[in-house]
Design an enzyme around this catalytic site. Structure first.
Site, mmCIF file in Angstrom:
data_model
loop_
_atom_site.group_PDB
_atom_site.id
_atom_site.type_symbol
_atom_site.label_atom_id
_atom_site.label_comp_id
_atom_site.label_asym_id
_atom_site.label_seq_id
_atom_site.Cartn_x
_atom_site.Cartn_y
_atom_site.Cartn_z
ATOM 1 C CE1 TYR A 1 -5.023 8.944 38.081
ATOM 2 C CE2 TYR A 1 -3.179 7.257 38.513
ATOM 3 C CZ TYR A 1 -4.252 8.303 38.845
ATOM 4 O OH TYR A 1 -5.209 7.469 39.962
ATOM 5 C CD GLN B 1 -12.614 7.098 38.881
ATOM 6 O OE1 GLN B 1 -11.784 5.725 38.798
ATOM 7 N NE2 GLN B 1 -12.960 7.009 40.444
ATOM 8 C CG ASN C 1 -4.617 1.751 40.653
ATOM 9 O OD1 ASN C 1 -5.425 1.776 39.703
ATOM 10 N ND2 ASN C 1 -5.601 2.534 42.057
ATOM 11 C CB SER D 1 8.453 0.729 43.294
ATOM 12 O OG SER D 1 10.296 0.741 42.845
ATOM 13 C CD GLN E 1 13.096 1.886 45.427
ATOM 14 O OE1 GLN E 1 11.588 2.036 44.332
ATOM 15 N NE2 GLN E 1 13.348 2.765 45.640
ATOM 16 C CG HIS F 1 7.837 2.723 46.267
ATOM 17 N ND1 HIS F 1 7.009 4.250 46.622
ATOM 18 C CD2 HIS F 1 8.904 2.690 45.790
ATOM 19 C CE1 HIS F 1 8.379 4.607 46.285
ATOM 20 N NE2 HIS F 1 9.474 3.706 45.574
ATOM 21 C CD GLU G 1 10.504 1.260 38.682
ATOM 22 O OE1 GLU G 1 10.173 2.154 38.126
ATOM 23 O OE2 GLU G 1 10.149 -0.151 39.254
ATOM 24 C CG HIS G 2 14.249 1.373 40.318
ATOM 25 N ND1 HIS G 2 13.441 0.839 41.334
ATOM 26 C CD2 HIS G 2 14.065 2.881 40.482
ATOM 27 C CE1 HIS G 2 12.776 2.179 41.223
ATOM 28 N NE2 HIS G 2 12.902 3.013 40.557
ATOM 29 C CG ASP H 1 12.691 6.476 43.776
ATOM 30 O OD1 ASP H 1 12.095 5.543 42.886
ATOM 31 O OD2 ASP H 1 12.622 5.476 45.006
ATOM 32 C CD GLU I 1 5.742 -3.054 -4.410
ATOM 33 O OE1 GLU I 1 6.988 -2.763 -3.716
ATOM 34 O OE2 GLU I 1 5.416 -1.868 -5.075
ATOM 35 C CG HIS J 1 1.484 2.745 -5.298
ATOM 36 N ND1 HIS J 1 0.022 2.785 -4.799
ATOM 37 C CD2 HIS J 1 1.973 3.294 -4.343
ATOM 38 C CE1 HIS J 1 -0.113 3.260 -3.198
ATOM 39 N NE2 HIS J 1 1.141 3.358 -2.744
#
Length: 417
Positions: free
Chosen positions: A117, A179, A202, A225, A247, A250, A315-316, A349, A403, A408
């Protein structure tokens, strides 16, 4: 620790509303296939074009895109691919003996069908396609299905489309949002079902990835971001301000945070940000991002600053600190680390080669970012013979007895001689 500026977080839509909207979209795409995807494209994107990008569109894109733009994108693809290949080479298949008659190992096997994506966003980000697609190509995926919104003159922006082509996408669809995630997860008449979906988006895309996880794999759920600059008294307020705003622009929901051991640096950075913002377009997301989510934190000591960085798991993480490499081993929670003021997050980036699809919202506490290893499976195997059978069967028989697992125990007992 003292907040000199604290975020005022305001959400546009409740998480429950997003969750229910996405759930409805997924169910409708599962039931309605291509027709449902087209309806949502009309509703959310005002697009009624065919969902698949045709060979004619691709040829037109290659023919009309300026050569200087192609050169930039080719360089991004090359550098991201090179770094992904170096990472992949760290994953080594092996097979060895673990006792007489006990041979075990693992293989590194590519995931066959990848869904990539690539968000449309406010601007055509030239690196977004290569960051998601190139590592999948390096990893050996046989089919890479890419989806990106048709929000540029009825299609995907030519620069984004060219990046997808050069990175190795085999199928490209001009669709976006939840979608697109649903279509790749469940398949439609036109859109192939994939095994894993990767790439940022998003809140609706992120929620869709969360809801389809299990049906398919996902890389991670990446939000808007985030950047944290950790600075001492040697830092340049102008450079800090520029790095924070890079940043912040963004997304209005982006987070830009300064942690510093110097009140002077804090004060001068805030002034520099205010000055820079006066030169930004009034429509820039940086204004809202900094006003509502920007933070400035004063740390009493270097150690307290390190603790704040690890707690935020950002993140950064950019260190504007002298001898910053000496601090690397004390920092454990970040998506990507940037040492010294010269190592701009912008380089990552765009073109340095490390991946910019990274964990946000403290996910760096338990995961790293997207990489070539996200697109492979580490598959174990074993071969038990001779004395190894007797040793393991005897153990398994005794353990199964404790057990209370009759089947087994039986499976182990029939191998004892």
């Amino acid at each position: 620790m003292e907040y000199l500026k604290k975020a005022d977080v305001v959400e546009q839509t409740s998480s429950h509303d997003v969750e229910q909207t996405v759930k409805s979209i997924i169910e409708n795409v599962k039931a309605g296939g291509d027709d449902a995807v087209r309806e949502y494209e009309k509703k959310f994107g005002d697009s009624d074009r065919p969902v698949r990008v045709s060979e004619e569109e691709i040829e037109h894109c290659i023919r009309t895109l300026p050569e200087e733009v192609k050169v930039l994108i080719d360089r991004v693809v090359e550098r991201v691919s090179d770094f992904a290949e170096a990472q992949l080479n760290c994953l080594t298949p092996f097979e060895k003996d673990f006792g007489e008659g006990i041979k075990m190992g693992h293989r590194i096997v590519p995931i066959e069908k990848v869904g990539a994506y690539v968000p449309g966003g406010r601007f055509p980000l030239l690196s977004s396609g290569p960051m998601v697609v190139a590592p999948a190509k390096v990893a050996g995926a046989k089919r890479i299905v890419a989806a990106s919104p048709a929000n540029y003159e009825g299609g995907i922006h030519p620069a984004v489309l060219y990046g997808l082509i050069r990175s190795g996408a085999t199928d490209i669809f001009a669709i976006g949002g939840a979608q697109a995630i649903a279509a790749m997860a469940y398949g439609t008449e036109s859109i192939p079902e994939v095994d894993i979906i990767a790439g940022p988006g998003n809140r609706f895309v992120a929620e869709a990835k969360r809801q389809v996880f299990g049906k398919v794999g996902i890389d991670l759920i990446a939000g808007p971001s985030e950047v944290m600059v950790f600075a001492d008294d040697s830092a340049s307020p102008q450079k800090i301000a520029a790095d924070l705003l890079a940043q912040a622009e963004h997304d209005p929901y982006a987070r830009a945070i300064l942690v510093t051991t110097s009140r002077t640096v804090a004060e001068e950075t805030e002034k520099a940000i205010e000055g820079f913002l006066k030169t930004f377009s009034p429509s820039s997301p940086a204004h809202e991002s900094w006003e509502k989510r920007g933070e400035i934190i004063y740390a009493d000591s270097l150690q307290e600053g390190l603790d704040i960085c690890n707690d935020y798991a950002i993140e950064h993480l950019h260190l504007h600190i002298k001898n910053s490499r000496e601090l690397m081993d004390k920092l454990n929670n970040y998506g990507s680390l940037f040492l010294d003021e010269g190592s701009s997050v912008v380089f990552s980036d765009k073109v340095s080669g490390t991946n910019h699809t990274l964990p946000t919202q403290k996910a760096a506490r338990y995961t790293g970012g997207l990489w070539a290893g996200s697109y492979v499976k580490v598959m174990t195997h074993q071969e038990i013979t001779g004395q190894g059978i007797q040793f393991l069967a005897s153990h398994a028989e005794d353990q199964s007895e404790i057990e209370g697992l009759e089947g087994h125990k039986l499976s182990a007992t029939v191998r004892l001689t």
